[in-house]
Design a protein around this motif. Sequence first.
Motif, PDB file in Angstrom:
ATOM      1  N   ILE A 155      33.001  25.665  52.642  1.00 14.26           N
ATOM      2  CA  ILE A 155      34.321  25.283  52.320  1.00 14.26           C
ATOM      3  C   ILE A 155      35.368  26.294  52.807  1.00 14.26           C
ATOM      4  O   ILE A 155      36.489  25.837  53.259  1.00 14.26           O
ATOM      5  CB  ILE A 155      34.375  25.242  50.672  1.00 14.26           C
ATOM      6  CG1 ILE A 155      33.215  24.060  50.248  1.00 14.26           C
ATOM      7  CG2 ILE A 155      35.810  24.872  50.263  1.00 14.26           C
ATOM      8  CD1 ILE A 155      33.226  23.793  48.779  1.00 14.26           C
ATOM      9  N   LYS A 156      34.946  27.605  52.916  1.00 10.73           N
ATOM     10  CA  LYS A 156      36.013  28.456  53.361  1.00 10.73           C
ATOM     11  C   LYS A 156      36.409  28.126  54.724  1.00 10.73           C
ATOM     12  O   LYS A 156      37.603  28.216  55.401  1.00 10.73           O
ATOM     13  CB  LYS A 156      35.561  30.068  53.088  1.00 10.73           C
ATOM     14  CG  LYS A 156      36.403  30.901  53.715  1.00 10.73           C
ATOM     15  CD  LYS A 156      35.678  31.669  54.963  1.00 10.73           C
ATOM     16  CE  LYS A 156      36.586  32.892  55.680  1.00 10.73           C
ATOM     17  NZ  LYS A 156      36.297  33.360  56.803  1.00 10.73           N
ATOM     18  N   ASN A 157      35.280  28.100  55.716  1.00 14.95           N
ATOM     19  CA  ASN A 157      35.449  27.593  57.063  1.00 14.95           C
ATOM     20  C   ASN A 157      36.455  26.519  57.274  1.00 14.95           C
ATOM     21  O   ASN A 157      37.126  26.188  58.076  1.00 14.95           O
ATOM     22  CB  ASN A 157      34.263  27.451  57.640  1.00 14.95           C
ATOM     23  CG  ASN A 157      33.415  28.970  57.921  1.00 14.95           C
ATOM     24  OD1 ASN A 157      34.111  30.021  57.984  1.00 14.95           O
ATOM     25  ND2 ASN A 157      32.103  29.155  57.624  1.00 14.95           N
ATOM     26  N   ILE A 158      35.832  25.519  56.229  1.00 18.49           N
ATOM     27  CA  ILE A 158      36.637  24.151  56.514  1.00 18.49           C
ATOM     28  C   ILE A 158      38.146  24.253  56.243  1.00 18.49           C
ATOM     29  O   ILE A 158      38.943  23.969  56.950  1.00 18.49           O
ATOM     30  CB  ILE A 158      36.139  23.183  55.545  1.00 18.49           C
ATOM     31  CG1 ILE A 158      34.660  22.680  56.138  1.00 18.49           C
ATOM     32  CG2 ILE A 158      37.064  21.702  55.513  1.00 18.49           C
ATOM     33  CD1 ILE A 158      34.619  21.946  57.263  1.00 18.49           C
ATOM     34  N   MET A 159      38.602  24.933  55.178  1.00 13.15           N
ATOM     35  CA  MET A 159      39.791  25.111  54.830  1.00 13.15           C
ATOM     36  C   MET A 159      40.698  26.360  55.783  1.00 13.15           C
ATOM     37  O   MET A 159      41.855  26.008  55.910  1.00 13.15           O
ATOM     38  CB  MET A 159      40.206  25.535  53.452  1.00 13.15           C
ATOM     39  CG  MET A 159      39.527  24.649  52.530  1.00 13.15           C
ATOM     40  SD  MET A 159      39.893  22.946  52.598  1.00 13.15           S
ATOM     41  CE  MET A 159      41.734  23.062  52.120  1.00 13.15           C
ATOM     42  N   GLU A 160      39.957  26.867  56.537  1.00 11.29           N
ATOM     43  CA  GLU A 160      40.725  27.605  57.487  1.00 11.29           C
ATOM     44  C   GLU A 160      40.568  27.048  59.049  1.00 11.29           C
ATOM     45  O   GLU A 160      41.221  27.653  59.650  1.00 11.29           O
ATOM     46  CB  GLU A 160      39.903  29.173  57.598  1.00 11.29           C
ATOM     47  CG  GLU A 160      40.115  30.120  56.348  1.00 11.29           C
ATOM     48  CD  GLU A 160      39.435  31.224  56.573  1.00 11.29           C
ATOM     49  OE1 GLU A 160      38.895  31.511  57.484  1.00 11.29           O
ATOM     50  OE2 GLU A 160      39.651  32.277  55.560  1.00 11.29           O
ATOM     51  N   GLY A 161      40.100  26.033  58.965  1.00 12.70           N
ATOM     52  CA  GLY A 161      40.186  25.218  60.271  1.00 12.70           C
ATOM     53  C   GLY A 161      39.314  25.504  61.286  1.00 12.70           C
ATOM     54  O   GLY A 161      39.356  25.266  62.289  1.00 12.70           O
TER      55      GLY A 161
END
Length: 605
Positions: free
Chosen positions: A26-32
């Motif tokens: 989720i962290k990687n998704i929200m950071e693009g």
Amino acid sequence: MGNAILQYTVYVGILILLAIPLGKYIKNIMEGNYTILSRWLLPVEKGIYAVLHIDREEQMTWKQYAAAVFVFSLLGILTVFLLQIQQAHLAGNPQHLPNVSWDLAFNTAVSFVTNTDWQAYTGEATLSYLTQFAGLTVQNFVSAATGIAVLFALIRGFIKVKEQGLGNFWVDMTRIIIYILLPLNIVLAFFLVGGGVIQNMHAAETVPLVEPIAVNSDGTVITGAQIDRETGKVTLHGKNIDTAVVVTKQFIPMGPAASQVAIKQSGTNGGGFMGVNAAHPLENPTPFTNLLEMLSILLIPAALCFTFGYSVKNKKQGIAIFAAMFICLIMAVGIMAVSEQAGTSQLVQHGSVNITMVDQAGGNMEGKESRFGIASSVVWAAFTTAASNGSVNSMLDSYTPLGGFIAMLQMQLGEVIFGGVGCGLYGMLAFAILTVFIAGLMIGRTPEFLGKKIEPYEMKWAALICLATPMVILIGSGIAAMVPSVPASLGNTGARGFSELLYTYSSVGGNNGSAFAGFNANTPFVNISTSLIMLVSRFLPIWGTLAIAGSLAGKKKIAVTAGTLSTTNSMFVFLLIMVVLLIGALSFFPALALGPLAEFFGTIR
């Protein structure tokens, strides 16, 4: 007993094992960042931006972000409301169900948009398939995504230094839905269908019973009745019962249930496709589907704790927040498990009920499904009231006084023991800010959290966020208790009746949605009053969270020194738990003393 403890351990262990990698994803998704799904979904994401003219580089101030949240939610309420009051004239209604009354339609629309999913109706007998999947299921996705988006706006407030932008609400919503919620729930729905949950567009069916049953005029089953299949006569202990009605057929609901069940659990929504929710054999047929649904309830809320640690580049901080939530959850599960397994003295009086665990589940099995037993029922009840998820697989009104007390208290604490997706964590972070401030006063230092100084502006909003839930619950239930029609709608009197009323307003005030039962909630006053409470308890904390995020983003980072209060050690975890429990105890103890606690002491003999 050993089998029960093993079940509790397995549930919790699997949850943690799944939450950690999901948190990093989720962290990687929200950071693009590029992820395993980017190859297929990145073109979809870019296509959505192009069609909707969204500038993915645009940064919104906290007020712009809040305005986007409120406008989007208002449009959701209007859409779901119109679907309900016009469903008789629309497609996707094989049962030819009539339009929903305006007050119930408004209540349901507000309920699903606020991620509460409070249901004052029976799903399969009130809402068409179109209303269920185009209205309610869609809101299950977007209301969950809204909570996660607001959380990330707050996370950016901690990360950014002397900036105003908190990201773009429309970009956040797009990424959350297409990269997180849709893939997760497609997989979950697939397994649920494989486990026996229905997913079709067929009209409901009426099928013959294997054995006919006799009921009274009010529909109550006559236990032990003998039915003559040739004449249709009903006898009980040799006496004819002329008023009895013999039932030979059963109504079997159909519809697209699995797709709604998946997101109702993983999005911590809770609204059941069927009236009896996850206790229905077509919505939760086996221990396998029960395990899947139960784990999905807390999966994203637990994962977001680790996401928070990864995002602020302080994994210990995420673990500390997770530990505080986890300890509270384990205490809740433990008290509920012991209480339900022990039952009450009234239950076992004269040996009329066998509550031993020899060749059976034992304990207080009233209101619980035999296919789940006490262990799965208790864990489910604890998970759903810890998260803002109102689904049930057992009748909470049949729990022991202490069991019902714990379920109620978890909601009254503000749904911060994991809580709803996103909203549970930003609620707990408000408590963390409050804890830092109190600890700072104790040691004579200016409070700091994650390198940002906590000043009166943040404290005022944090206090309001923490007190929003107690405020609306106590005011709402207090007013309701004085309205003559409300006590008249209760199924019980005395302490139990008050518990039913208090639980209702705790549920809507905590954006949970579960019901204590025994209370006719579908009246104009209750529909409107609970709707207003759901709106305030959802959007006041959102406004406060975004205000704090905007203030923190504009501040500089403060270097960590030897005198800086650690917010990652066991002492801080202990203080955080105590602040959460203290606010709940001070706010609700008088009300709880009149309800579940009075009932508990009344059962002691």
